[in-house]
Design an enzyme around this catalytic site. Sequence first.
Site, PDB file in Angstrom:
ATOM      1  N   HIS A  89    -100.324   6.369 -24.331  1.00 34.88           N
ATOM      2  CA  HIS A  89    -100.389   7.700 -24.788  1.00 34.88           C
ATOM      3  C   HIS A  89     -98.864   8.362 -24.858  1.00 34.88           C
ATOM      4  O   HIS A  89     -98.124   7.952 -24.075  1.00 34.88           O
ATOM      5  CB  HIS A  89    -101.271   8.594 -23.757  1.00 34.88           C
ATOM      6  N   GLU A 159    -102.397   8.823 -33.040  1.00 30.67           N
ATOM      7  CA  GLU A 159    -102.223  10.093 -32.600  1.00 30.67           C
ATOM      8  C   GLU A 159    -100.634  10.670 -33.008  1.00 30.67           C
ATOM      9  O   GLU A 159     -99.744  10.406 -31.912  1.00 30.67           O
ATOM     10  CB  GLU A 159    -102.371  10.405 -31.129  1.00 30.67           C
TER      11      GLU A 159
HETATM   12  P1  PGA Z   1    -105.604  17.323 -28.053  1.00 30.68           P
HETATM   13  O1  PGA Z   1    -105.230  16.064 -27.025  1.00 30.68           O
HETATM   14  O2  PGA Z   1    -106.816  16.950 -28.178  1.00 30.68           O
HETATM   15  O3  PGA Z   1    -105.505  18.422 -27.096  1.00 30.68           O
HETATM   16  O4  PGA Z   1    -104.879  17.430 -29.177  1.00 30.68           O
HETATM   17  C1  PGA Z   1    -105.101  14.804 -27.885  1.00 30.68           C
HETATM   18  C2  PGA Z   1    -104.415  13.782 -26.835  1.00 30.68           C
HETATM   19  O5  PGA Z   1    -103.108  14.076 -26.206  1.00 30.68           O
HETATM   20  O6  PGA Z   1    -105.156  12.551 -26.529  1.00 30.68           O
END
Ligand code: PGA
Length: 248
Positions: A89, A159
């Site tokens: 992450h 992401e």
């Molecule tokens: P968010 O976070 O849904 O608050 O944008 C996603 C993440 O950081 O995994």
Amino acid sequence: MKKIIAANWKMNPKTVKEAKILFQKVSKIKSRKTDIVIAPPFVYIPFLKSKNVKIGSQDVFIQNAGPYTGEVSPSMLKSVGVKYVIVGHSERRLGRGESNELINKKIKSSLESGLKVIAVVGETERNSDEFWKFLKKQIKESLRGVKRKYAKNLIIAYEPVWAISTSKNRKKASPQDIFEATIFIRRTLLDIFGRKTALATRILYGGSVEPQNAKDFLEIEGISGALVGGSSLDAEKFKKIIKAAEQV
Ligand code: PGA
């Protein structure tokens, strides 16, 4: 193939009592087409059990035991019922300085221990075409040496860091941005694992997934679910996202 809606609670909520309440509400949802994964902070894991929800962890170490103060191993996680681990992450890559090399070791040791891995990738910025190179390097280095036989337990979460709800100067990722990235990721997976595995690997989207936009993201071709941060801390919002996944 089942969809996956994974909750990344990050360092929330503040007490185990609140964690149990939130978990209880969410774990009432029954889903047919969707695997629900909740990744709470490590310390809450033993308190959260449900038939409807699989437990994930937000991090893991690279060894199974030994003199590593403060770390938690894949086999320890397995022994308390954890099925999934989130690795890579951006809050660990950028916030904790984790390199592709370290992430690669975490991915391999988790897969070898029989855990499913949600490997998170994504560019920090999308100012020029340079980010494709960055993304390719990140994926290749993070997955270097992963054996094909483990690939069925590997899930990629795309992401884009700039689209995460807590990012400074957040922008929304468009379905087109995400669609292009999934094609690119799959092409990179093809280089690594070959066609069959590349086509079978699930790619999730994460970054400001909310009840009102979940369907738009989940309908993107090549996307098999979502990694949800902020909205996973509100049971009603999270339930709506699962409902959207069931409808797509
Ligand atoms: P968010 O976070 O849904 O608050 O944008 C996603 C993440 O950081 O995994």
